[in-house]
Design a protein around this motif. Structure first.
Motif, PDB file in Angstrom:
ATOM      1  N   PRO A  60       0.806  -1.226   0.000  1.00 20.66           N
ATOM      2  CA  PRO A  60       0.000   0.000   0.000  1.00 20.66           C
ATOM      3  C   PRO A  60       0.836   1.272   0.000  1.00 20.66           C
ATOM      4  CG  PRO A  60      -0.009  -1.007   2.175  1.00 20.66           C
ATOM      5  CD  PRO A  60       0.702  -1.962   1.260  1.00 20.66           C
ATOM      6  N   ALA A  61       2.177   1.144   0.197  1.00 21.11           N
ATOM      7  CA  ALA A  61       3.056   2.321   0.133  1.00 21.11           C
ATOM      8  C   ALA A  61       3.551   2.568  -1.293  1.00 21.11           C
ATOM      9  CB  ALA A  61       4.254   2.126   1.061  1.00 21.11           C
ATOM     10  N   GLY A  94      -3.593   2.991   4.773  1.00 21.62           N
ATOM     11  CA  GLY A  94      -4.258   1.801   5.288  1.00 21.62           C
ATOM     12  C   GLY A  94      -3.498   0.576   4.811  1.00 21.62           C
ATOM     13  N   SER A  95      -4.049  -0.608   5.037  1.00 18.22           N
ATOM     14  CA  SER A  95      -3.350  -1.819   4.607  1.00 18.22           C
ATOM     15  C   SER A  95      -3.526  -2.074   3.107  1.00 18.22           C
ATOM     16  CB  SER A  95      -3.859  -3.025   5.410  1.00 18.22           C
ATOM     17  OG  SER A  95      -5.249  -3.127   5.257  1.00 18.22           O
ATOM     18  N   VAL A  96      -4.427  -1.319   2.495  1.00 15.34           N
ATOM     19  CA  VAL A  96      -4.614  -1.371   1.035  1.00 15.34           C
ATOM     20  C   VAL A  96      -4.755   0.077   0.537  1.00 15.34           C
ATOM     21  CG1 VAL A  96      -5.752  -3.650   0.943  1.00 15.34           C
ATOM     22  CG2 VAL A  96      -7.127  -1.598   1.384  1.00 15.34           C
ATOM     23  N   PRO A  97      -4.562   0.308  -0.759  1.00 13.46           N
ATOM     24  CA  PRO A  97      -4.822   1.663  -1.266  1.00 13.46           C
ATOM     25  C   PRO A  97      -6.304   2.001  -1.119  1.00 13.46           C
ATOM     26  CG  PRO A  97      -4.440   0.138  -3.080  1.00 13.46           C
ATOM     27  CD  PRO A  97      -4.123  -0.607  -1.826  1.00 13.46           C
ATOM     28  N   LEU A  98      -6.613   3.294  -0.974  1.00 21.35           N
ATOM     29  CA  LEU A  98      -7.990   3.695  -0.677  1.00 21.35           C
ATOM     30  C   LEU A  98      -8.459   4.808  -1.619  1.00 21.35           C
ATOM     31  CD1 LEU A  98      -7.539   4.016   3.196  1.00 21.35           C
ATOM     32  CD2 LEU A  98      -8.710   2.152   1.997  1.00 21.35           C
ATOM     33  N   GLY A 158     -12.263   7.930   8.124  1.00 18.31           N
ATOM     34  CA  GLY A 158     -12.399   6.473   8.040  1.00 18.31           C
ATOM     35  C   GLY A 158     -11.096   5.739   7.776  1.00 18.31           C
ATOM     36  N   THR A 159      -9.953   6.423   7.791  1.00 20.84           N
ATOM     37  CA  THR A 159      -8.682   5.732   7.485  1.00 20.84           C
ATOM     38  C   THR A 159      -7.989   5.281   8.771  1.00 20.84           C
ATOM     39  OG1 THR A 159      -7.387   7.782   7.534  1.00 20.84           O
ATOM     40  CG2 THR A 159      -8.301   7.123   5.403  1.00 20.84           C
ATOM     41  N   PHE A 176      -7.154  -5.327  -4.538  1.00 19.84           N
ATOM     42  CA  PHE A 176      -6.291  -5.289  -3.350  1.00 19.84           C
ATOM     43  C   PHE A 176      -7.082  -5.788  -2.146  1.00 19.84           C
ATOM     44  CE2 PHE A 176      -4.935  -2.038  -6.335  1.00 19.84           C
ATOM     45  CZ  PHE A 176      -3.634  -2.467  -6.572  1.00 19.84           C
ATOM     46  N   GLU A 177      -6.703  -6.963  -1.631  1.00 23.49           N
ATOM     47  CA  GLU A 177      -7.532  -7.619  -0.605  1.00 23.49           C
ATOM     48  C   GLU A 177      -7.051  -7.315   0.801  1.00 23.49           C
ATOM     49  OE1 GLU A 177      -7.588 -11.701  -1.893  1.00 23.49           O
ATOM     50  OE2 GLU A 177      -9.064 -11.254  -3.451  1.00 23.49           O
ATOM     51  N   ASP A 178      -5.740  -7.237   0.993  1.00 27.44           N
ATOM     52  CA  ASP A 178      -5.172  -6.941   2.325  1.00 27.44           C
ATOM     53  C   ASP A 178      -3.711  -6.564   2.103  1.00 27.44           C
ATOM     54  OD1 ASP A 178      -4.897  -6.643   5.036  1.00 27.44           O
ATOM     55  OD2 ASP A 178      -5.669  -8.630   5.548  1.00 27.44           O
ATOM     56  N   TYR A 179      -2.988  -6.326   3.203  1.00 27.61           N
ATOM     57  CA  TYR A 179      -1.574  -5.964   3.093  1.00 27.61           C
ATOM     58  C   TYR A 179      -0.814  -7.050   2.307  1.00 27.61           C
ATOM     59  CZ  TYR A 179       3.118  -4.624   4.519  1.00 27.61           C
ATOM     60  OH  TYR A 179       4.431  -4.242   4.518  1.00 27.61           O
TER      61      TYR A 179
END
Ligand SMILES: Cc1cc2nc3c(=O)[nH]c(=O)nc-3n(C[C@H](O)[C@H](O)[C@H](O)COP(=O)(O)OP(=O)(O)OC[C@H]3O[C@@H](n4cnc5c(N)ncnc54)[C@H](O)[C@@H]3O)c2cc1C
Length: 276
Positions: free
Chosen positions: A115-116, A214-218, A245-246, A147-150
């Motif tokens: 996510p970075a 977050g752990s995924v892009p938003l 909400g982040t 993108f499901e999770d980190y």
């Protein structure tokens, strides 16, 4: 650090890649190697077989189909950065340094799902999609579902991401703002913005992507909802909603609060650039 022992294959067709993956459960694809090799050297990954994509011609090249831009998974960051592809190029140009951009690939960075990284949130904001091939053929997955999770994406075992598609988004302005300590670093936070203005100058459509929040892009949906149909004068006020909400990961560079502050400031800057 020295990686654990592994076998190596460099097939020249996608069919052969799929066959090797299906016959070797813990095989791993290697594209540019700029994320995988450091993990192997730290022994956080120890595949028994590396399947190198560099000789698979079907995975290279950029093509246009109507309103869609399609990048083969092995397109290097350098080609994306220098190709005049609007927001996608602007973001790719900020990836690390020239050496990394010469090797790293668009397919590798999306499949890795960090996510970075710069391009995942661009896929989201532009509402692009990826094509994934496995033993039972091709499937297309929207960026919003990818993108499901980190470090976890929709690419399953035995599958390969073959191409990435972005709508051309004619009529949209764009802005990309990345904050890091050194030019070659990953983003502490980055924000991508796309703005389409109506004939009267109001904002007809707007998309905002958040990197490393977050752990995924938003998507910053609260900002988008506050701006759609409004005047550009509302940008500063709407940007204050960017961190809503982040749950950004705190790290040595920045606390959660500082990242939320960055998100608000960078959102305002990216939106102002996109609405010029
Ligand atoms: C010093 C340094 C600085 C960096 N800074 C940045 C930065 O600022 N911004 C940024 O965005 N990135 C940065 N990166 C990461 C860089 O962009 C990498 O290129 C990228 O993360 C991974 O792409 P790759 O082609 O090297 O993939 P690889 O390392 O080869 O692979 C990464 C993962 O994806 C899988 N994979 C690769 N290709 C596919 C495919 N086609 N289908 C399915 N799975 C696949 C691999 O099996 C592996 O698990 C940096 C890297 C380094 C070394």
């Amino acid at each position: 650090m020295i990686p654990a022992e592994f076998d190596y294959a460099a097939p020249d067709s996608l069919d052969e890649v799929i066959r090797l993956l299906s016959e070797n459960g813990d095989a791993k694809i290697i594209a540019g190697g700029h994320s995988l090799l450091p993990l192997m050297k730290l022994r956080l990954a120890a595949p028994s077989l590396l399947v190198d994509l560099r000789r698979v011609g079907e995975l290279t090249g950029v093509s246009t189909d109507g309103d869609t831009l399609k990048f083969g998974a092995m397109t290097r960051h350098h080609e994306v950065a220098t190709g005049k592809f609007g927001l996608v190029s602007a973001a790719a140009a900020t990836i690390a340094d020239q050496q990394v951009r010469n090797m790293g690939t668009i397919g590798g960075t999306l499949a890795h799902g960090d996510p970075a990284s710069d391009l995942p949130a661009i896929l989201l904001a532009a509402e692009g999609s990826v094509t994934i091939r496995g033993g039972s053929g091709d499937r297309e997955v929207a960026g919003a579902d990818f993108f499901e999770d980190y470090l976890t994406t929709a690419v399953g075992e035995g599958e390969i991401l073959t191409s990435v598609s972005f709508p051309k988004l004619s009529g949209y302005g764009y802005g990309y703002e990345k904050f890091n300590r050194r030019q070659e670093d990953w983003a502490m936070v980055a924000v991508s913005a796309l703005v389409k203005k109506a004939g009267d100058g109001s904002i007809e459509d707007v998309r905002v992507g958040l990197t490393h929040m977050g752990s995924v892009p938003l998507r910053a949906t609260a900002v988008e909802d506050a701006l759609r149909g409004q005047s550009v004068e509302k940008i500063a006020e709407a940007a204050e909603l960017a961190a809503e909400g982040t749950e950004p990961p705190a790290d040595l560079n920045a606390s959660q609060d500082y990242k939320r502050h960055l998100a608000r400031v960078l959102t305002k800057r990216a939106l102002l650039a996109a609405s010029q």
